[in-house]
Design an enzyme around this catalytic site. Structure first.
Site, mmCIF file in Angstrom:
data_model
loop_
_atom_site.group_PDB
_atom_site.id
_atom_site.type_symbol
_atom_site.label_atom_id
_atom_site.label_comp_id
_atom_site.label_asym_id
_atom_site.label_seq_id
_atom_site.Cartn_x
_atom_site.Cartn_y
_atom_site.Cartn_z
ATOM 1 N N GLY A 92 -5.114 -6.183 -6.653
ATOM 2 C CA GLY A 92 -3.941 -5.384 -6.273
ATOM 3 C C GLY A 92 -2.996 -5.222 -7.435
ATOM 4 N N ASN A 93 -1.807 -4.697 -7.160
ATOM 5 C CA ASN A 93 -0.800 -4.551 -8.219
ATOM 6 C C ASN A 93 0.591 -4.760 -7.646
ATOM 7 O OD1 ASN A 93 0.347 -1.855 -7.419
ATOM 8 N ND2 ASN A 93 -1.798 -1.286 -7.690
ATOM 9 N N LYS A 94 1.588 -4.694 -8.526
ATOM 10 C CA LYS A 94 2.946 -5.111 -8.151
ATOM 11 C C LYS A 94 3.789 -4.028 -7.466
ATOM 12 C CE LYS A 94 3.991 -8.329 -11.939
ATOM 13 N NZ LYS A 94 4.907 -8.429 -13.099
#
Ligand code: CTP
Length: 418
Positions: A218-220
């Protein structure tokens, strides 16, 4: 702040009138009031007599730090029925009952709040709350249409639990939502629906690519900028579809929301929504890669202490795909570029290359060196478009940044229609 003179010696807090009419949701206006006062607004609460049956004057006085005026006969020498409205920078009525909307639309002035509504020349926001039948009644709908036509902003009620056992449309939107919409309108200095008739699609959040039943790549991305874009477009009258990847933010009222998890799902929903849209803003951060295969059971630690190798597959570039092969010829496409400079070039070098590669009409460049932007309330950006000088957007709330983006999008749409 547009519409509010606050320079030099005249510097003052924006003046907000919080009108409260008599519905059970009046208690939620206490939280709205707190949000205004805690963010440095000067708030005058004007409850109707019926509202005071639900929440008493001492509560409003304590939370606003001011005496509460509810009728036109108090402190008559100060002419409050005229002065409060004249001096306001924004009037917000929450909750707005069917009765209050009817009075406001026909210009009745039988108490301090309705007098204030007639004397106010600033933007006015109504947050209706009532039972579904009352909201849907042609009389209420006609009153809402009339108020909107005159320039007031009437927020669509939320769908959910109503008083008693009923559920349906008519619930007061969350105070955080009313607050965000109000601040946006206060900042713009008007409640104009200049995007009326436009259909726009916004993507938000970060996609997740499953690895096994409990893990993902995933990412932020928090989704805040995408949600601000959706909310502001809706406030300006657009029909908005928001495709949200893994966000925990409340759905903006009046916006159609689709929840997705992976880049492939985001792509499918976006393509569908764009078929008859005027603009797409890709504020989401889709994962560029996904694990080649998803295991059906949890990947265990190995006894020999070696780490598992994860093979990755490349996801489609949604923005480039849609820009180069538009689902409809009139679609304006906006991308975001989250960049950090490196040895191969500055953030501008990377962003200009991305603009050319993706083929979009507008690119919103964010400097994310050191994790800036993600999850923050404020943002700053630079707008890049082919053959046009870069336009910096100064640091400010994500809603303010969103409004500059919509100003530019509506300009591009207007130019293409000439
Ligand atoms: N984007 C997309 N599909 C992807 C990756 C990104 O549509 N698979 C979109 C994003 O929504 C954003 C723009 O492309 O509007 C740029 O995203 P960014 O992550 O900055 O660029 P990438 O193309 O992923 O390039 P890189 O990570 O190499 O900078």
């Amino acid at each position: 702040m547009a519409g509010v003179e606050r320079s030099g010696a005249d510097s003052r807090k924006p003046r907000v009138v919080l009108g409260v009419s008599g519905g059970i949701a009046a208690y939620k206006a206490c939280e709205l009031l707190r949000r205004f006062t805690e963010s440095d607004h000067d708030v005058t609460v004007v409850p109707t007599r019926a509202a005071l049956e639900f929440v008493g004057a001492p509560t409003w006085a304590a939370l606003s730090g001011k005496e509460v005026a509810a009728d036109v006969w108090a402190q008559v020498h100060e002419v409050p029925h005229v002065r409060i409205g004249q001096q306001a920078d924004l009037v917000v009525v929450a909750p707005a009952t069917a009765d209050l909307l009817a009075k406001a639309s026909s210009g009745l002035a039988d108490d301090l709040l309705t007098n204030t509504l007639l004397t106010a020349r600033c933007p006015v926001v109504f947050a209706p709350a009532m039972h579904t039948e009352m909201w849907e009644h042609p009389a209420t709908q006609a009153n809402v249409a009339m108020l909107r036509e005159r320039g007031a902003h009437v927020i669509e009620p939320a769908v959910g639990r109503l008083t008693g056992v009923d559920t349906g449309k008519g619930r007061l939107p969350e105070p955080a939502e009313i607050f965000a919409i109000s601040c946006d309108i206060l900042a713009r200095g008007n409640a104009r629906r200049d995007l009326d008739g436009l259909k726009v699609v916004v993507t938000a959040g970060g996609t997740r690519e499953p690895l096994d039943p409990v893990r993902f790549l995933g990412n932020k991305s928090s989704g805040l900028q995408g949600y601000a874009l959706a909310r502001t477009a809706c406030a300006r009258g657009a029909e908005v579809t928001l495709i949200a990847a893994n966000t925990t933010l409340p759905d903006p009222t009046g916006v159609e929301v689709f929840k997705v998890e992976t880049t492939a799902q985001l792509q499918e929903q976006t393509l569908m929504a764009c078929k008859d849209a005027d603009a797409l803003v890709m504020a989401a951060a889709p994962a560029d890669f996904r694990p080649q295969g998803v295991t059906s059971s949890k990947i265990k630690k190995r006894e020999d202490g070696t780490a598992p190798q994860i093979e990755l597959a490349i996801n489609d570039d949604i923005l480039a795909g849609i820009s180069h092969n538009r689902p409809n010829p009139g679609l304006v496409v906006v991308g975001f570029a989250a960049e950090t400079g490196d040895e191969s070039g500055s953030i501008y070098d990377h962003a200009l290359a991305k603009l050319a590669r993706k083929g979009c009409d507008l690119l919103v460049l964010n400097n994310v060196s050191g994790g800036q932007v993600f999850g923050e309330d404020d943002n700053e950006a630079v707008l890049l478009a082919p053959d046009v000088e870069a336009e910096p957007i100064s640091r400010g709330p994500k809603a303010a940044v969103a409004n500059v983006i919509w100003d530019r999008v509506s300009k591009i749409i207007a130019q293409s229609q000439r």
